[in-house]
Design an enzyme around this catalytic site. Structure first.
Site, PDB file in Angstrom:
ATOM      1  N   THR A 133      -3.801  -3.006   1.113  1.00 55.55           N
ATOM      2  CA  THR A 133      -2.886  -4.145   1.150  1.00 55.55           C
ATOM      3  C   THR A 133      -1.430  -3.686   1.135  1.00 55.55           C
ATOM      4  OG1 THR A 133      -2.088  -5.939  -0.273  1.00 55.55           O
ATOM      5  CG2 THR A 133      -3.317  -4.222  -1.364  1.00 55.55           C
ATOM      6  N   ASP A 134      -0.544  -4.570   1.596  1.00 60.74           N
ATOM      7  CA  ASP A 134       0.900  -4.279   1.509  1.00 60.74           C
ATOM      8  C   ASP A 134       1.377  -4.293   0.055  1.00 60.74           C
ATOM      9  OD1 ASP A 134       0.697  -7.051   1.072  1.00 60.74           O
ATOM     10  OD2 ASP A 134       2.103  -7.612   2.663  1.00 60.74           O
ATOM     11  N   GLU A 135       0.580  -4.906  -0.835  1.00 62.19           N
ATOM     12  CA  GLU A 135       1.054  -5.109  -2.211  1.00 62.19           C
ATOM     13  C   GLU A 135       1.209  -3.800  -2.982  1.00 62.19           C
ATOM     14  OE1 GLU A 135      -0.592  -8.544  -4.170  1.00 62.19           O
ATOM     15  OE2 GLU A 135      -1.128  -9.469  -2.261  1.00 62.19           O
ATOM     16  N   TYR A 159      -3.925  -6.177  -9.794  1.00 62.56           N
ATOM     17  CA  TYR A 159      -4.595  -6.092  -8.488  1.00 62.56           C
ATOM     18  C   TYR A 159      -4.010  -4.959  -7.653  1.00 62.56           C
ATOM     19  CZ  TYR A 159      -5.381  -7.095  -3.519  1.00 62.56           C
ATOM     20  OH  TYR A 159      -5.662  -6.978  -2.186  1.00 62.56           O
ATOM     21  N   ALA A 161      -2.155  -2.488  -8.512  1.00 62.41           N
ATOM     22  CA  ALA A 161      -2.314  -1.167  -9.142  1.00 62.41           C
ATOM     23  C   ALA A 161      -3.715  -0.623  -8.883  1.00 62.41           C
ATOM     24  CB  ALA A 161      -2.045  -1.265 -10.640  1.00 62.41           C
ATOM     25  N   LYS A 163      -5.645  -1.389  -6.324  1.00 59.14           N
ATOM     26  CA  LYS A 163      -5.748  -1.032  -4.898  1.00 59.14           C
ATOM     27  C   LYS A 163      -5.009   0.286  -4.640  1.00 59.14           C
ATOM     28  CE  LYS A 163      -7.369  -3.000  -1.921  1.00 59.14           C
ATOM     29  NZ  LYS A 163      -8.766  -3.004  -1.367  1.00 59.14           N
ATOM     30  N   TYR A 216       4.370 -21.999  -7.133  1.00 58.98           N
ATOM     31  CA  TYR A 216       4.825 -21.186  -8.254  1.00 58.98           C
ATOM     32  C   TYR A 216       6.345 -21.016  -8.203  1.00 58.98           C
ATOM     33  CZ  TYR A 216      -0.097 -19.565  -8.748  1.00 58.98           C
ATOM     34  OH  TYR A 216      -1.456 -19.462  -8.903  1.00 58.98           O
ATOM     35  N   ARG A 223       6.012 -14.147   1.952  1.00 60.89           N
ATOM     36  CA  ARG A 223       4.854 -13.360   2.379  1.00 60.89           C
ATOM     37  C   ARG A 223       4.881 -13.243   3.905  1.00 60.89           C
ATOM     38  NH1 ARG A 223       5.269 -12.498  -2.144  1.00 60.89           N
ATOM     39  NH2 ARG A 223       3.758 -12.571  -3.848  1.00 60.89           N
TER      40      ARG A 223
END
Ligand code: NAD
Ligand code: TYD
Length: 368
Positions: A133-135, A159, A161, A163, A216, A223
């Site tokens: 993922t890009d995250e 999440y 971390a 990945k 939120y 995104r």
């Protein structure tokens, strides 16, 4: 016939990849634990397909993975299996470590040991492709350049971390044991069959039920959205032509603030299913922000485009319209995934934010 062991192939992206692979004539052995996010209904069209072999099981089950490799002798392992929702990772980080870190480590080790037993010619064409993922790259500020493949990792949620840890393990297996790995890091996906705890399907389905649309914070987080079919086509390109040991960024060049996405969905619904009770945007409800909410992600996909000639086929406007239509036309799928477990998650995640979206509870929170 080529054969691939696909993990997590009953989830949102994995099932799309499996459907595409079968259309290309690849035999698929699909190993999926069927967590809350796994759904065999995503693969209903393959029910009588002898070249789609579904096995319910865990990527961390070494004996099972070894057995599948020995039995089917795949040309590639494509690892989609993961816990994938940031909000869940905030409430239960260990579950993410178990599958995304330990599960991937076991999968890598078993594949490495199996390859070592093959004749050299047989092992040469084999690839292990890990979906990421890009995250993992962290968060961008407005105006920062998009992430490239060499941006240092800086994950900020349990999440991302987990990945990032799995990506590091994949690279370590290349360096240490010579495993022929490839990695892809993709931006936010949207499209049919996404579990409705993620932003886009959640907003569509809540709106249809006249429930609050929880945004939120201020809704300004950005995104980069990519249609799931374009993601899976990119994965296939990387598997065919990617250079071993390399990673490839995948993105949609479709950066949008969350509030813009939510307003666009509302406008599409106003057009496609006018409610008679006022515009759907009246349901927008600003709620307590996600802790550590990454502000912005953006992907630079030049490497994938120039080396492998990949281009997305869907633009965000028409892809989102098609997605809204899909949820309108597939109410059976929707009802099947909205089980007791789903209702419980909605209650847990939104109660503490000042807006509860499930029918079981009353809506609260400030209106937009
Ligand atoms: P998903 O949650 O919809 O599906 C995950 C699938 O993995 C489910 O079918 C689940 O049953 C299965 N699974 C979970 N734990 C397992 C285990 N221990 N063993 C075997 N199967 C297991 O997720 P998704 O959105 O389809 O994401 C797939 C992959 O793509 C993940 O690795 C995710 O990190 C990555 N990714 C997702 C996005 C996105 O926007 N959804 C973007 C970039 C990358
Ligand atoms: P999500 O779909 O959970 O994907 P990710 O966190 O992996 O990017 O969320 C997309 C964006 O939408 C993210 O910035 C968080 C936000 N969001 C909301 O504003 N409200 C919601 O109810 C959800 C689930 C997400």
């Amino acid at each position: 016939m080529n054969c691939q062991l696909v993990t997590g192939g009953a989830g949102f992206i994995g099932s799309c990849y499996v459907l595409q692979a079968r259309r290309r004539g690849i035999r698929v052995v699909n190993l999926d634990k069927l967590t809350y996010a796994g759904n065999l209904g995503n693969l209903a069209s393959l029910r009588n397909d002898p070249d789609h072999v579904f096995v319910q099981g865990d990527i961390g089950n070494a004996e099972l993975v070894r057995h599948l490799l020995d039995t089917w002798r795949p040309d590639a392992v494509v690892n989609f299996a993961a816990e994938s929702h940031v909000d869940r990772s905030i409430l239960d980080p260990e579950a993410f470590v178990r599958t995304n870190v330990l599960g991937t480590a076991t999968l890598l080790r078993v594949v490495k040991d199996w390859l070592a037993r093959l004749a050299p010619g047989q092992a040469q064409a084999f690839r292990f492709l890990h979906i990421s993922t890009d995250e993992v790259f962290g968060a961008l500020a407005p105006g920062d350049p998009a992430f490239t493949e060499t941006t240092p990792y800086s994950p900020r949620s349990p999440y991302s971390a987990s990945k990032a840890a799995s990506d590091h393990l994949v690279r370590a297996f290349r360096e240490t044991y010579g495993l022929p790995v490839l990695l892809t890091n993709c931006s936010n996906n949207y499209g049919p069959r996404q579990f409705p705890e993620k932003l886009i399907p959640l907003v569509i389905l809540n709106a249809l039920d006249r429930k609050p649309l929880p945004v939120y914070g201020q809704g300004m987080n950005v995104r980069d959205w990519l249609h799931v079919e374009d993601h899976c086509a990119a994965v296939a390109r990387v598997l065919e032509g990617g250079r071993v040991g390399e990673s490839y960024n995948i993105g949609g060049r479709a950066e949008r603030a969350n509030i813009e996405v939510v307003r666009t969905i509302c406008a599409l619904l106003d057009e496609l299913v006018p409610s008679g009770q006022g515009p759907y945007a009246d349901l927008i409800t600003y709620v307590t922000d996600r802790p550590g909410h990454d502000f912005r992600y953006a992907m630079n996909c030049t490497k994938l485009e120039t080396e492998l000639g990949w281009r997305p086929r869907h633009d965000f406007a028409s892809g989102l319209r098609d997605t809204v239509r899909w949820y309108l036309e597939n109410r059976d799928w929707v009802e099947n995934v909205r089980t007791g477990a789903y209702r419980q998650w909605i209650a847990v995640n939104y109660a503490s934010r000042g807006a509860v979206c499930d029918a079981a509870s009353d809506a609260q929170g400030g209106k937009a």
